[in-house]
Design an enzyme around this catalytic site. Structure first.
Site, PDB file in Angstrom:
ATOM      1  N   ARG A 266       2.973 -12.376   1.444  1.00  0.00           N
ATOM      2  CA  ARG A 266       2.327 -11.891   2.496  1.00  0.00           C
ATOM      3  C   ARG A 266       0.923 -12.116   2.598  1.00  0.00           C
ATOM      4  O   ARG A 266       0.102 -11.888   1.537  1.00  0.00           O
ATOM      5  CB  ARG A 266       2.591 -10.533   2.756  1.00  0.00           C
ATOM      6  CG  ARG A 266       4.184  -9.990   3.397  1.00  0.00           C
ATOM      7  CD  ARG A 266       4.309 -10.442   4.520  1.00  0.00           C
ATOM      8  NE  ARG A 266       5.791 -10.163   5.044  1.00  0.00           N
ATOM      9  CZ  ARG A 266       6.862 -10.959   4.970  1.00  0.00           C
ATOM     10  NH1 ARG A 266       6.707 -11.996   4.496  1.00  0.00           N
ATOM     11  NH2 ARG A 266       7.869 -10.526   5.539  1.00  0.00           N
ATOM     12  N   GLU A 295      -1.740 -12.693  11.799  1.00  0.00           N
ATOM     13  CA  GLU A 295      -0.772 -13.843  12.284  1.00  0.00           C
ATOM     14  C   GLU A 295      -0.531 -13.593  13.770  1.00  0.00           C
ATOM     15  O   GLU A 295      -0.348 -12.489  14.193  1.00  0.00           O
ATOM     16  CB  GLU A 295       0.413 -13.741  11.709  1.00  0.00           C
ATOM     17  CG  GLU A 295       0.077 -14.052  10.128  1.00  0.00           C
ATOM     18  CD  GLU A 295       1.641 -14.289   9.354  1.00  0.00           C
ATOM     19  OE1 GLU A 295       2.642 -13.973   9.889  1.00  0.00           O
ATOM     20  OE2 GLU A 295       1.643 -14.712   8.008  1.00  0.00           O
ATOM     21  N   HIS A 314       3.844 -19.626   9.040  1.00  0.00           N
ATOM     22  CA  HIS A 314       4.847 -18.633   8.465  1.00  0.00           C
ATOM     23  C   HIS A 314       6.190 -18.828   8.866  1.00  0.00           C
ATOM     24  O   HIS A 314       6.902 -18.318   9.416  1.00  0.00           O
ATOM     25  CB  HIS A 314       4.637 -17.097   9.070  1.00  0.00           C
ATOM     26  CG  HIS A 314       5.161 -15.991   8.192  1.00  0.00           C
ATOM     27  ND1 HIS A 314       4.767 -14.699   8.286  1.00  0.00           N
ATOM     28  CD2 HIS A 314       6.151 -16.109   7.305  1.00  0.00           C
ATOM     29  CE1 HIS A 314       5.446 -14.053   7.247  1.00  0.00           C
ATOM     30  NE2 HIS A 314       6.296 -14.692   6.926  1.00  0.00           N
TER      31      HIS A 314
END
Length: 353
Positions: A266, A295, A314
């Protein structure tokens, strides 16, 4: 017993399983095949998001009229088990799905989202997909390191200029990597890197011995000293209050000049501003990042323009074979649920993952 949740023994009808995110029809049938008498599987593709690509669990949300929304909320109201979080109003699950006992999510790391939604304070059991994404993420770690070790940015730049230039690159075999996190993902990363001839040092907060592929375990008291002795740092641990900014300016400064950083966990485990500064100053040789503090990564982020940074939005864990692997886990857990056995991959509220 940890993970113990079972079908409501007072219910006179079958257990209602509701599919809340895009899923192929043949995989829905695999869910039904677990027990066609004791399960009622509700799959209404027109009422849930539409996948943009294979294994897209977010998808394009449907534009439902009042009647369509009423249909969806009615289905949700009957759910005992949910495959993935509700796309419409996940924070309202306790109200909109009063019978709900268990949610099988489609992500490995769910603590941050559950805490943000307030669902960690409910009695609903959540299971994650830990283990499903280990292989593709470990492959990304190998890709990221090789991208940097083999100076691919320079190769691409010279190719664009049609410039034939002799140069020297580094060899990954014989290098040393400090791997933070040795759960299912970390263990897979260790196996892949060891296969490339990398000496893997492992770090985790619990003392459970060195898994396969890890040459040495680092004690928490020795963490900062170990950073100074490795060629690269790989982050593969859960994100919790304890791991927030675990890697800050001091830790990055402790790495040797030219070291690399890879993050598949993360974004907020690393202080992103400090990382940018360490790369821009030339102290770090580069980074391969699948996750970021914000994000989507903002267009103004300096990371986009850094040639020695590999930016992945991601999606390193999203692969074409992901859904069948998730369903393997889900159907096994469904059988356990119907039989009152402990579920796999239960979210631990105390540990935060």
């Amino acid at each position: 017993m940890p993970g113990s949740v079972r079908a409501d023994p007072t219910s006179r009808g079958p257990t209602s399983v509701v599919i809340a995110s895009p899923l192929e029809a043949e995989l829905v049938e695999r869910i039904r095949d677990v027990d066609r008498e004791r399960l009622r599987v509700r799959h209404e593709p027109d009422l849930i998001p539409r996948a943009r690509f294979a294994a897209d669990h977010a998808g394009i949300k449907p534009d439902l009229d009042a009647a369509g929304l009423e249909r969806w909320l009615g289905i949700l109201h009957s759910a005992d088990v949910l495959f993935d979080l509700d796309w419409y109003a996940p924070a309202d699950l306790p109200k909109n799905a009063p019978r709900l006992r268990w949610v099988q999510t489609t992500k490995s790391g769910i603590g941050e989202s559950l805490r943000g939604l307030g669902l960690d304070r409910t009695d609903i059991v959540f299971t994650n997909c830990a283990g499903v994404h280990g292989v593709p993420l470990a492959e990304f770690v190998a890709l990221g390191l090789l991208y940097l070790y083999k100076d691919v940015p320079r190769l691409r730049e010279e190719q664009a200029r049609r410039s034939w230039q002799p140069a020297v690159a580094r060899v990954i075999a014989g290098s040393r990597v400090l791997l933070v996190g040795l759960g299912g993902l970390g263990r897979q990363v260790a196996t892949v890197l060891a296969g490339l001839g990398v000496e893997v040092w492992g770090f985790r907060r619990t003392d459970a011995g060195a898994p396969a592929g890890v040459a040495r375990m680092i004690d928490p008291a020795d963490f900062r000293d170990a950073l100074a002795k490795v060629d690269a740092l790989v982050i593969a641990c859960p994100y919790t209050a304890e791991t927030h900014h675990l890697i800050g300016a001091a830790e990055l400064a402790a790495l040797p000049a030219g070291a690399y950083v890879v993050n598949v966990a993360r974004g907020a485990i690393i202080d992103e501003r400090a990382l940018i500064e360490a790369i821009a100053s030339g102290h770090l040789g580069g980074a391969a990042l699948d996750v970021f503090e914000t994000e989507p990564l903002p267009p103004e982020s300096p990371l986009w323009a850094m040639p020695n940074v590999l930016v992945s939005p991601h999606r390193a864990s999203v692969v074409d074979r992901e859904n069948p692997l998730i369903i393997d886990l889900f159907v096994d857990n469904l059988g356990r649920y119907l039989d009152g056995q402990p579920l796999r991959n239960v979210y631990d509220r105390d540990r935060g993952y």
